[in-house]
Design an enzyme around this catalytic site. Structure first.
Site, PDB file in Angstrom:
ATOM      1  N   LYS A 240      -6.065   1.748  -5.322  1.00  0.00           N
ATOM      2  CA  LYS A 240      -5.590   3.001  -4.737  1.00  0.00           C
ATOM      3  C   LYS A 240      -6.698   3.786  -4.019  1.00  0.00           C
ATOM      4  CE  LYS A 240      -1.201   3.138  -6.401  1.00  0.00           C
ATOM      5  NZ  LYS A 240      -1.130   2.546  -7.713  1.00  0.00           N
TER       6      LYS A 240
ATOM      7  N   GLU B 244       1.505  12.687  -4.852  1.00  0.00           N
ATOM      8  CA  GLU B 244       2.395  12.397  -5.976  1.00  0.00           C
ATOM      9  C   GLU B 244       1.743  11.286  -6.799  1.00  0.00           C
ATOM     10  OE1 GLU B 244       2.581  10.817  -3.117  1.00  0.00           O
ATOM     11  OE2 GLU B 244       2.599   8.775  -3.904  1.00  0.00           O
TER      12      GLU B 244
ATOM     13  N   SER C  11      -4.657  -6.136  -8.899  1.00  0.00           N
ATOM     14  CA  SER C  11      -4.694  -4.805  -8.276  1.00  0.00           C
ATOM     15  C   SER C  11      -5.418  -3.756  -9.115  1.00  0.00           C
ATOM     16  CB  SER C  11      -3.271  -4.341  -7.970  1.00  0.00           C
ATOM     17  OG  SER C  11      -2.453  -4.436  -9.122  1.00  0.00           O
TER      18      SER C  11
HETATM   19  C1  LIG Z   1      -0.001   1.844  -8.235  1.00  0.00           C
HETATM   20  C2  LIG Z   1      -0.318   0.462  -8.634  1.00  0.00           C
HETATM   21  C3  LIG Z   1       0.457  -0.644  -8.216  1.00  0.00           C
HETATM   22  C4  LIG Z   1       1.733  -0.484  -7.446  1.00  0.00           C
HETATM   23  O1  LIG Z   1       1.620   0.107  -6.195  1.00  0.00           O
HETATM   24  P1  LIG Z   1       1.623  -0.716  -4.843  1.00  0.00           P
HETATM   25  O2  LIG Z   1       1.664   0.328  -3.804  1.00  0.00           O
HETATM   26  O3  LIG Z   1       2.840  -1.597  -4.826  1.00  0.00           O
HETATM   27  O4  LIG Z   1       0.379  -1.517  -4.815  1.00  0.00           O
HETATM   28  C5  LIG Z   1       0.040  -1.905  -8.559  1.00  0.00           C
HETATM   29  N1  LIG Z   1      -1.060  -2.108  -9.312  1.00  0.00           N
HETATM   30  C6  LIG Z   1      -1.829  -1.076  -9.744  1.00  0.00           C
HETATM   31  C7  LIG Z   1      -3.031  -1.380 -10.581  1.00  0.00           C
HETATM   32  C8  LIG Z   1      -1.484   0.235  -9.429  1.00  0.00           C
HETATM   33  O5  LIG Z   1      -2.243   1.250  -9.873  1.00  0.00           O
END
Ligand SMILES: *Cc1c(COP(=O)(O)O)cnc(C)c1O
Length: 402
Positions: free
Chosen positions: A96, A118, A384
């Protein structure tokens, strides 16, 4: 007149449509805000000074490039070649921050002293509050009251960073409601406020802008894969989808490569047909949510249904228009992953590689078991985020002694 925002990689037109999905379905009062944002994005997206500042911060502050790690034991387990893109190693623990930095830099260029955002699980809220602390800007984070209660560590981090958390008590009191409230704030404060959206959702140009600000992920993957395997192109890129930003970043530089297969993992919760899921691309019908025409989980008469997933970051009843397009056109394969499959995948990665993933990322990792890969295939999985925020869930669901 606003100039066209073109993008060499995304299948998007100048009005922000990906096939029939996207666009900007906004009240009149937001029109000029969105126009100013489009102008600024157009002006700075390829500006050398803007990009130099962004890239310096990615390197020295976020810790990029993140490693592309050849996971040998996991590869052996599944009889294929698995590479993990380590977005979990970013400052603040997820992808993020890539978008938060670029968006706040844009806000500064536009002369906006107040930032709003948000957040659901709190990861985006933490990322934005972090960048606002770094740059000395006022920051307000809208968060559903339900999420404020169940994501306490991230709420505390946001407050320590000096941002205000505004609990939202409408609707289900989760991400959808927090997003409505942030949009309302933006409508009321058009002069001084910049709205940083946390995913590839919302009215044009947000989905395109956020995809662009996350595209550093696939730019690095190509380079790192070339160094490690001799080829820039994997056979598969796998990512989880909430709104779609980490997947957009991981797919971006492969979207025009016909030989690279894209796999999106969405949250099936207790099962796609259980009535308790967030499998928007499997279950959604065309509709409008948060300013964008896309797939939306809804009842026969168009009421948005409440989503469910064990993972707060995937618990959203819509999906970004890019992914709605990739899914319906067959350019990406969509797999639905249940809570239990995600938990099992998280445990497997932890025990084979010593990496505790975020629950969201565990959905992407679960694809390794659902799908059969060949022994010569190269499979990149985007990790992610890290699992620190999910430890309570892991410990209680997996019956690990505290
Ligand atoms: C917020 C988040 C997601 C989901 O959001 P996307 O916009 O689909 O990437 C996925 N993995 C993590 C670790 C997150 O914090």
């Amino acid at each position: 007149m606003t100039k066209r925002i073109i993008d060499p990689f995304l299948p998007v037109d100048e009005d922000g449509y990906y096939g029939q999905f996207g666009g900007a379905y906004i009240p009149e009062i937001l029109h000029s805000n969105v126009e100013r944002l489009k102008e600024a994005f157009e002006k700075y997206a390829d500006d050398p000074d803007f990009n130099a500042e962004y890239e310096q911060l990615l390197k020295d502050y976020v810790g990029r490039p993140t490693p592309l790690y050849h996971a040998k034991r996991l590869s052996e387990h599944f009889g294929t070649n698995i590479y993990l893109k380590r977005e979990d190693l970013n400052h603040t623990g997820a992808h993020k921050i890539n978008n938060a930095i670029a968006s706040v830099l844009l806000a500064k260029r536009m002369g906006k002293p107040r930032i709003i955002a948000e957040t659901g699980a709190g990861q985006h809220g933490v990322a934005v509050a972090t960048v606002c602390a770094l740059m000395g800007l006022d920051c307000v984070i809208y968060m559903g009251a339900t999420d404020v209660a169940r994501q306490r560590p991230n709420v505390e981090r946001i407050k320590m960073l000096g941002a205000e958390v505004r609990p939202v008590t409408s609707g289900n009191m989760t991400l959808k409601d927090a997003t409505n409230e942030a949009i309302r704030d933006w409508c009321c404060n058009p002069q001084d406020t910049f709205y940083v959206i946390g995913s590839t959702v919302g009215p044009h140009p947000y989905p395109q802008m956020v995809a662009r600000f996350q595209s550093v992920i696939s730019r690095e993957i190509r380079k790192q894969l070339k160094e490690q395997t001799g080829s820039e192109l994997p056979d598969y890129v796998v990512a989880c989808i909430g709104g779609g930003s980490n997947a957009a970043g991981a797919f971006y530089h492969f979207l025009k490569e016909d030989n690279v297969k894209l796999v999106a993992a969405e949250a099936a919760g207790l099962g796609v047909d259980s009535g308790e899921s967030a499998a928007t691309m499997k279950l959604g019908k065309e509709g409008i949510i948060h300013g964008s025409r896309t797939l939306v989980m809804q009842t026969e008469d168009g009421q948005i249904t409440e989503p469910y997933s064990i993972s707060a970051g995937l618990d959203y009843p819509g999906v970004g228009p890019l992914h709605a397009y990739l899914a319906t056109s067959g350019k990406a394969e969509v797999l639905a992953v249940t809570d239990d499959e995600a938990l099992e995948a998280a445990m497997l990665l932890t025990r084979l590689e010593g990496i505790i993933p975020a629950l969201e990322s565990a959905h992407a990792l679960a694809v390794l078991k659902q799908k059969k890969f060949g022994k010569d295939d190269v499979v990149v999985v985007n990790v992610s985020g890290r699992g620190d925020k999910d430890m309570d869930t892991y410990l209680s669901k997996m019956k690990i002694e505290k």
